[in-house]
Design a protein around this motif. Structure first.
Motif, mmCIF file in Angstrom:
data_model
loop_
_atom_site.group_PDB
_atom_site.id
_atom_site.type_symbol
_atom_site.label_atom_id
_atom_site.label_comp_id
_atom_site.label_asym_id
_atom_site.label_seq_id
_atom_site.Cartn_x
_atom_site.Cartn_y
_atom_site.Cartn_z
ATOM 1 N N ILE A 167 0.860 -1.185 0.000
ATOM 2 C CA ILE A 167 0.000 0.000 0.000
ATOM 3 C C ILE A 167 0.896 1.235 0.000
ATOM 4 O O ILE A 167 1.825 1.323 0.799
ATOM 5 C CB ILE A 167 -0.925 0.010 1.226
ATOM 6 N N PRO A 168 0.654 2.214 -0.876
ATOM 7 C CA PRO A 168 1.500 3.415 -0.891
ATOM 8 C C PRO A 168 1.510 4.104 0.475
ATOM 9 O O PRO A 168 0.462 4.243 1.113
ATOM 10 C CB PRO A 168 0.829 4.307 -1.946
ATOM 11 N N PRO A 169 2.670 4.524 0.943
ATOM 12 C CA PRO A 169 2.759 5.180 2.255
ATOM 13 C C PRO A 169 1.807 6.360 2.404
ATOM 14 O O PRO A 169 1.234 6.566 3.474
ATOM 15 C CB PRO A 169 4.221 5.631 2.329
ATOM 16 N N GLY A 170 1.619 7.133 1.330
ATOM 17 C CA GLY A 170 0.740 8.291 1.404
ATOM 18 C C GLY A 170 -0.725 7.953 1.518
ATOM 19 O O GLY A 170 -1.553 8.841 1.732
ATOM 20 N N ASN A 171 -1.069 6.681 1.391
ATOM 21 C CA ASN A 171 -2.462 6.244 1.507
ATOM 22 C C ASN A 171 -2.776 5.662 2.877
ATOM 23 O O ASN A 171 -3.831 5.057 3.061
ATOM 24 C CB ASN A 171 -2.783 5.192 0.433
#
Length: 318
Positions: A167-171
């Motif tokens: 999962i993208p860190p920014g999400n």
């Protein structure tokens, strides 16, 4: 454990510097690198230009006891291993549904034993096939402690799930643990409003509150869910999206929590409950006995479906 708190940085200051590195953002105080990777809540949030009427949810006319619906409630009982298998398929199916329909999947986590029950999601076929880049992860409640603290729901999720999937860190939207409980709750609500404005989170046409795709909820032996405890005034909160509590009967005392209008506006809610120690409470919540004072877990509903995932021990007194 040493504190990781840092000095307060006003929201306006964060808005002015969207180019700054995520690992130096206000939400990411000096943590070990593995925690920095996943500690990336809303950055550069601003409500300038937002129509305030959009964020003025309708007051609930019914009492909280009237919000628990039965027509869309399902109860299933599993062997312990089968529960994890079934839960993984349930989450994966909803991920596929919402990423196809909305281009995003908003998932709300809780604490407790949930990460163990989610263990099949980090294995094939799900690890290789789900559109993890479209996932957005939140917490239904959080303890106001550093992200490295053993009581942190964020740490629990990172160790058991988030560190194992792409999962993208920014999400991943953790709370700002450098603030007070009240400040962290206000900050998280501001974050959610920004994500509603940008259409990451849907809005309920019924209630006007944010409509998450799926919440995975646990239940305490006393029937509490999130940080909404029996007899607590927060059970009746019907305006705020995120509230704070400083007198939790279960330590640590300071927490933030989604309120019932937000929880019950979710498209799908899954109550994942296991263990013989919760059998009496499951019986009280789902049995034929009618109690005048409803447990918090009995106030949970969902706009599309509420589903109970029980192991045999938790369901042993039904």
């Amino acid at each position: 454990m040493a504190s990781t708190a840092s000095a307060f940085v006003p929201l306006s200051a964060r808005v002015k510097h969207p180019h700054k590195s995520p690992t130096s953002s206000f939400f990411s105080p000096q943590l070990p690198q593995k925690f920095l990777y996943r500690s990336l809540p809303c950055k550069g949030v601003s409500l300038i230009g937002v129509n305030p009427k959009r964020f003025s949810p309708q007051l609930l006319k019914a009492s909280m006891a009237d919000t628990a619906k039965s027509d869309n409630k399902k109860v299933e009982v599993f062997e312990k291993d089968d529960l994890a298998v079934s839960l993984a398929k349930y989450v994966a199916d909803l991920s596929n549904k919402f990423t196809k329909e909305r281009g995003a999947f908003t998932l709300v986590l809780s604490g407790g034993s949930l990460m163990d029950h989610m263990r099949k999601l980090v294995e094939p076929p799900y690890l290789d096939t789900l559109e993890w880049s479209k996932w957005h992860v939140f917490w239904v409640d959080e303890r106001v402690v550093p992200k490295t603290h053993e009581d942190s729901n964020y740490k629990l999720a990172y160790d058991g799930f988030l560190s194992k999937v792409p999962i993208p860190p920014g999400n991943v939207y953790a709370i700002n643990d450098a603030l007070s409980a009240e400040g962290a709750a206000d900050d998280y609500e501001t974050c959610l409003k920004h994500l509603v404005k940008t259409n990451v989170i849907a809005v309920s046409s019924v209630s006007g509150f944010p409509k998450f795709d799926l919440m995975l909820l646990g239940m305490g032996p006393d029937g509490h869910i999130a940080s909404l405890f029996p007899g607590h005034p927060l059970l009746k909160e019907n305006k705020k999206w995120v509230a704070f509590i400083k007198d939790s009967p279960k330590p640590p005392p300071e927490r933030i929590t989604f309120t019932f209008p937000v929880i019950n506006s979710s498209a799908y809610n899954a109550l994942v409950v296991s263990g013989a120690g919760k059998a009496d409470t499951v019986h009280s919540a789902l049995g034929a006995t009618k109690n005048s004072d409803k447990l918090p877990v009995q106030l949970v509903s969902a706009e599309d479906e509420l589903k109970w995932f029980l192991d045999k021990a938790a369901a042993s007194k039904l």
